[in-house]
Design a protein around this motif. Structure first.
Motif, mmCIF file in Angstrom:
data_model
loop_
_atom_site.group_PDB
_atom_site.id
_atom_site.type_symbol
_atom_site.label_atom_id
_atom_site.label_comp_id
_atom_site.label_asym_id
_atom_site.label_seq_id
_atom_site.Cartn_x
_atom_site.Cartn_y
_atom_site.Cartn_z
ATOM 1 N N SER A 2 0.808 -1.219 0.000
ATOM 2 C CA SER A 2 0.000 0.000 0.000
ATOM 3 C C SER A 2 0.840 1.268 0.000
ATOM 4 O O SER A 2 0.332 2.341 0.306
ATOM 5 N N GLU A 15 -10.946 1.055 3.322
ATOM 6 C CA GLU A 15 -11.753 0.237 2.430
ATOM 7 C C GLU A 15 -12.982 1.027 1.984
ATOM 8 O O GLU A 15 -13.248 2.110 2.472
ATOM 9 N N ALA A 107 -12.787 -8.383 -7.336
ATOM 10 C CA ALA A 107 -11.662 -8.968 -6.606
ATOM 11 C C ALA A 107 -12.110 -9.836 -5.435
ATOM 12 O O ALA A 107 -11.279 -10.235 -4.624
ATOM 13 N N ASP A 108 -13.416 -10.139 -5.341
ATOM 14 C CA ASP A 108 -13.913 -10.922 -4.207
ATOM 15 C C ASP A 108 -13.175 -12.261 -4.082
ATOM 16 O O ASP A 108 -12.681 -12.616 -3.009
ATOM 17 N N THR A 110 -10.320 -13.368 -5.666
ATOM 18 C CA THR A 110 -8.859 -13.316 -5.574
ATOM 19 C C THR A 110 -8.392 -12.812 -4.211
ATOM 20 O O THR A 110 -7.379 -13.294 -3.681
ATOM 21 N N TYR A 111 -9.114 -11.863 -3.606
ATOM 22 C CA TYR A 111 -8.752 -11.417 -2.255
ATOM 23 C C TYR A 111 -8.929 -12.552 -1.252
ATOM 24 O O TYR A 111 -8.127 -12.726 -0.338
ATOM 25 N N LYS A 114 -6.071 -14.895 -1.607
ATOM 26 C CA LYS A 114 -4.816 -14.336 -1.109
ATOM 27 C C LYS A 114 -4.779 -14.266 0.411
ATOM 28 O O LYS A 114 -3.794 -14.654 1.043
ATOM 29 N N TYR A 115 -5.847 -13.729 1.021
ATOM 30 C CA TYR A 115 -5.829 -13.438 2.454
ATOM 31 C C TYR A 115 -6.611 -14.436 3.307
ATOM 32 O O TYR A 115 -6.452 -14.458 4.529
ATOM 33 N N LYS A 118 -12.080 -11.518 3.389
ATOM 34 C CA LYS A 118 -12.271 -10.335 2.560
ATOM 35 C C LYS A 118 -13.289 -9.411 3.211
ATOM 36 O O LYS A 118 -14.048 -9.829 4.093
ATOM 37 N N ARG A 125 -10.319 -2.989 -0.269
ATOM 38 C CA ARG A 125 -9.161 -2.228 -0.752
ATOM 39 C C ARG A 125 -9.129 -2.128 -2.273
ATOM 40 O O ARG A 125 -8.428 -1.288 -2.822
ATOM 41 N N SER A 126 -9.855 -3.015 -2.966
ATOM 42 C CA SER A 126 -9.873 -2.937 -4.424
ATOM 43 C C SER A 126 -10.852 -1.883 -4.934
ATOM 44 O O SER A 126 -10.906 -1.610 -6.133
#
Length: 409
Positions: A2, A15, A107-108, A110-111, A114-115, A118, A125-126
């Motif tokens: 960030s 967010e 991005a639901d 993919t976030y 990744k994390y 979400k 954040r997207s």
């Protein structure tokens, strides 16, 4: 992550539906006059709810400086900036259907991959709400660049869907060879761009067609993409860090970090691939010397300069600025959230139908313009600081004899 930049560092937070969004800006030169009034105009140009063809989310986006200034003067310490989210509507996302499905092209998924978790509402954040911090920091960078070097950064809508401000033709497959485009980037300013609201393309006829096009997509609960062109004038020569941080590379990095971007094109760009080298090359010609002491120069005497007869390079050669206007185009995809029902899959891999809710732009291009300008300013000020550090270090050494004269930018 960030944080963006090496010398002028910007960290954004927040967010789409949290209490506030903003940024910390580190590396701002001390002694510059700065208040909220210097930042708010760009925030207002970015804010939602500007017209019938933007999201109806009603955020005033009032900027508050939290630290780093005293009596309206920068202290050289980190500047904290906060903007409250006043019009969140988490209830738009708090229904069973929305909880079951990752939204198409969002991005639901993919976030979550990744994390492992979400944000439950909006894009987290997207979301484009994150760009508020970028625009605020960019306004600070731009003020310094304008006062120190006379830099001007102006962006405008160059296409929406199949409507182009300068459509490619067999004669001009790239705008770089179109005299009308070249004249526009020499003279265009933000006041003129904003006279063509809501789409911000500086041509009355094209602007009306674009507005109607976006309106048609909104009426069908659909969306459409487009492109933004940006020009940077009066940029000092000698900026850019070969080999991996060439200025066009850092500009591309900055632009493609903006939400919804899908392409970056600088100078003659992809259209330039259709032009032979005998036309594409930019010959050097003599330019007027910069007077001693003029804004942005560090030399005590006038120095000779070169410029280019044409500017297919877009102001950058070998990854380093040559003093000519820098111009580039950024592509934005159609916004992912549309009102139409879409066949997709649930998180549990079951096929179903999602009809997304929420308040979203049918086209992000008009509101993306100040974001593009902000990221351009952040790239240029970071490059300026790197180059000025190099020049200061070099100036402490004895002059070399028998080599090409060294000129200070």
């Amino acid at each position: 992550m960030s944080t963006f930049g090496n010398h002028f560092r910007v960290t954004t937070y927040g967010e789409s539906h949290c209490l506030s969004v903003g940024c910390i800006v580190d590396g701002v030169p001390p002694g510059m006059a700065l208040t909220e009034d210097d930042i708010q105009p760009q925030m207002t140009r970015r804010r939602p709810g500007q017209s019938a063809i933007t999201t109806p989310r009603n955020e005033k986006d009032r900027v508050e400086i939290q630290s780093g200034t005293e009596f309206g003067i920068t202290l050289g310490t980190p500047i904290g900036i906060k903007v409250m989210n006043e019009n969140q509507r988490k209830q738009d996302y708090g229904n069973k259907t929305m909880d079951l499905y990752p939204r198409p092209s969002h991005a639901d998924w993919t976030y979550l991959e990744k994390y492992g978790v979400k944000a439950s509402s909006g894009g987290g954040r997207s979301s484009a709400r994150e760009t508020i911090g970028r625009v605020a920091a960019g306004a600070i960078a731009e003020k310094y660049l304008r006062e120190a070097f006379g830099v001007e950064i102006v962006a405008f809508t160059s296409s929406i869907g199949n409507e182009f401000l300068f459509p490619p033709t067999p004669e001009h497959p790239t705008s770089a060879t179109n005299p009308a485009f070249l004249q526009l980037i020499e003279t265009i300013d933000r006041k003129t761009v904003d006279e063509f609201l809501p789409v911000r393309t500086p041509n009355e006829e094209v602007s009306k067609r674009m507005e109607k096009l976006v309106g048609d997509f909104k009426e069908r609960e659909d969306s459409i993409g487009g492109t933004v062109t940006c020009v940077i004038r009066n940029c000092p020569s000698g900026l850019g860090e070969p080999c991996f941080d060439k200025l066009e590379a850092t500009l591309a990095h900055a632009m493609l970090s903006i939400p919804a971007t899908k392409g970056f094109d600088i100078g003659s760009g992809f259209g330039g691939c259709q032009v032979p080298g005998s036309i594409h090359n930019d010959p050097f010609i003599k330019a007027p010397a910069i007077p001693a002491g003029e804004t942005g120069t560090s030399s005590s005497v006038p120095r000779p300069r070169l410029t280019t007869k044409t500017n297919n390079s877009g102001g950058i050669q070998g990854g380093i600025t040559n003093g000519a206007p820098i111009y580039f185009t950024v592509a934005f995809k159609p916004p992912a959230t549309i009102g139409q029902a879409q066949t997709t899959a649930t998180y549990d891999q079951e096929e179903g139908v999602l009809e997304a809710k929420g308040r979203h732009d049918p086209c992000v291009v008009p509101r993306a313009i100040p974001i593009v300008e902000a990221m351009a300013a952040l790239v240029i000020i970071d490059a300026v600081m790197a180059q000025k550090a190099r020049e200061a270090s070099r100036s402490l050494l004895p002059p070399l004899k028998g080599v090409v004269p060294v000129h200070k930018a």
